[in-house]
Structures are given as C-alpha cells and as structure tokens.
Scaffold this motif. Structure first.
Motif, PDB file in Angstrom:
ATOM      1  N   GLU A  31       1.252  -9.244 -18.791  1.00  0.00           N
ATOM      2  CA  GLU A  31       1.696  -8.069 -19.542  1.00  0.00           C
ATOM      3  C   GLU A  31       0.676  -7.594 -20.562  1.00  0.00           C
ATOM      4  OE1 GLU A  31       6.024  -7.565 -20.409  1.00  0.00           O
ATOM      5  OE2 GLU A  31       6.039  -9.750 -20.212  1.00  0.00           O
ATOM      6  N   THR A  32      -0.049  -8.514 -21.198  1.00  0.00           N
ATOM      7  CA  THR A  32      -0.985  -8.139 -22.252  1.00  0.00           C
ATOM      8  C   THR A  32      -2.381  -8.626 -21.894  1.00  0.00           C
ATOM      9  OG1 THR A  32       0.762  -8.284 -23.921  1.00  0.00           O
ATOM     10  CG2 THR A  32      -1.517  -8.312 -24.704  1.00  0.00           C
ATOM     11  N   MET A 233       6.197  -2.635 -13.810  1.00  0.00           N
ATOM     12  CA  MET A 233       5.001  -2.805 -14.625  1.00  0.00           C
ATOM     13  C   MET A 233       4.689  -1.533 -15.397  1.00  0.00           C
ATOM     14  SD  MET A 233       2.621  -4.838 -11.839  1.00  0.00           S
ATOM     15  CE  MET A 233       1.230  -4.925 -12.991  1.00  0.00           C
ATOM     16  N   GLN A 237      -1.469  -3.235 -17.124  1.00  0.00           N
ATOM     17  CA  GLN A 237      -0.969  -4.569 -16.844  1.00  0.00           C
ATOM     18  C   GLN A 237      -1.487  -5.022 -15.482  1.00  0.00           C
ATOM     19  OE1 GLN A 237       3.333  -4.439 -17.281  1.00  0.00           O
ATOM     20  NE2 GLN A 237       3.190  -4.620 -19.504  1.00  0.00           N
TER      21      GLN A 237
END
Length: 280
Positions: A31-32, A233, A237
C-alpha cells in the motif's frame, strides 16, 4: 533519512483460496511505497524479489543492504531496475551519475558499490520505484528511455484495452540475469490490462499502478484461473503476483503500470493463457 523493510512469505495456492480480504491485502498488496526522505522495501520470498520505493526530498538516500540480504552492499548479489515516476532526479551508482526524468528507467548490474537517490528539487521530488532480483553475473549499468524500448501496441478501444507495452529493461534491449521490467500505458477510454489472463510458472511478477486519479480505483485480479480473487488498489500502489496466479486488472479510469518479473525464464512470450470465458 530512513530505510524500512518488511518480509512477505510465499503462499500455496490451496491456502490462498481461504484468505479473506484482509489476508489477501496483507500478503500481496504493497500500500505504501513512497514516504518523504525514506526508502521502503518489501523482500518477497517469490523468487526473492525486492519491491520498493525511494522518495528523496531534502536528503540523498542510500540504497542500503537490509538484513535479509546478508551482504555488504545491496547490489553484492543483486541486479536492480528503477523507474522514476515523479520529478526529475539522479541515481548515483558508484562514481557514475544517471539523471532520470519522468518514466525513464535505469538498470543496475550486480557489483559491490554504493547506490544513492537524489531529487533535483524538493518541491517536485523524484519517486524512484524499484524491483531487484538475485543475479549470478555482472552486467553493465544502463539508462533506458521509452525511445529505447521495444513497443507492442495491443488491444482496441472497442475492447476497452488499447495500450502500448513498453519493454524497457528486457533482454531484447539489454542483458540481465533474470530481471525483466517494462511499462504499459493505457489509452484514454481503456481500462483493462493483460487480457486474456495468463500465468507463467517459470517466474513471478509485481505490478505497480500509477497515473490514476486519487478519487478512482483499480481492481486487480489474482489467483488460479479457476479460483480467482480481487484486490482493490489506489494510485501508486503495487501488488505481488505469485507464479501460480493470473495478474490482470480493470479500473474506473485509464492508468499506467510498471511490470517486473523475476525467475528462471527471460522469454517474454512464455505464458499459459486462459480463455476469458473460462475464468472463474
């Protein structure tokens, strides 16, 4: 300045069938990737690929050898592919400086030397997205642009999948050990990628999605062809794709994605396709 990393373990496809949404996201979604003045890395047990991002703002960031590598330098036993998806910046490899503009790429071959990331301006920081695989031999470091790419124009607007596949860090352009990377750009009005879906049991893959408006989303499809799952998403990402899994997506807006592969086969066309109507 900070380097952070996490380790992702491999899953058997029979086990993955029972994963709920949170488990799918925990094991496969990244995600990051970009945090100011930080290098963030994910060490995957799928072909030992490392997926990461570096966002230098006020500092020059080193690509450090994280503990799982057990090596003096990150590139001691590894090759690295880097795409800049932000403002202009420079990657320094040993004594050599490589300036990368938006959507330009750099291949770094195996060898003991320092690698650092810097931005031209803190107001428009570079965003360096990277994939790294193990390497058995050293090959020359080289900058690659879209002008150097092998381009395949595929799909159609009528099928919602008109796109250019820019094969950039691939063996048709430059020698690598196992890493292959490229960038697929979807035309306005097109949202589907990688259809018909396929698997390639000889290598795994990672997808990084970008150029998607912040209020839009991508639905990435994974799993065995007869046992598919999905992961929603956002922009910037990435997702890990095991060798047993399809890797395809549709979004609420057109977008661009960077694909990276690692494994024992450099043949881009080595794919086992599933017919669209046979997917379950």
């Amino acid at each position: 300045m900070k380097t952070s990393y996490e380790v992702r373990y491999a899953a058997h496809p029979d086990d993955a069938r029972a994963y709920d949404t949170s488990r799918l996201r925990r094991d496969f979604l990244i995600e990051t990737l970009f945090v100011a003045d930080e290098v963030h890395l994910v060490y995957s047990m799928y072909d030992r690929m490392v997926v990461g991002g570096a966002m230098p703002v006020d500092e020059v960031l080193p690509l450090e050898a994280i503990d799982p590598l057990k090596a003096p330098f990150f590139t001691t036993r590894r090759e690295v592919g880097i795409f800049n998806v932000g403002g202009p910046g420079t990657v320094t490899v040993g004594d050599e400086h490589y300036h990368l503009d938006y959507k330009e790429a750099l291949y770094i071959g195996r060898g003991d030397r320092e690698v650092t990331f810097a931005s031209d301006s803190p107001q428009a920081p570079a965003l360096f997205y990277l994939n790294s695989t193990t390497a058995h031999a050293p090959f020359p470091t080289r900058k690659v642009t879209k002008q150097d790419a092998v381009v395949a124009h595929m799909g159609s607007l009528e099928m919602s999948n008109e796109r250019n596949i820019n094969k950039m860090l691939v063996n048709q352009v430059l020698p690598t050990c196992q890493l292959q990377m490229g960038m697929t750009e979807l035309a306005p009005g097109s949202v589907w990628n990688t259809m018909p879906a396929h698997v390639h049991s000889r290598r795994m893959e990672a997808y990084f999605y970008f150029e998607l408006p912040d209020d839009q989303a991508i639905c990435h499809f994974m799993g065995q062809p007869q046992e598919t799952r999905h992961i929603w998403m956002a922009n910037r990402q990435a997702v890990l794709s095991p060798e047993w899994s399809i890797h395809s997506a549709a979004a609420t807006h057109n977008y661009t994605f960077i694909w990276g592969m690692g494994g024992e086969n450099l043949d881009y066309g080595d794919q086992d396709f599933s017919q669209i109507c046979d997917l379950r």
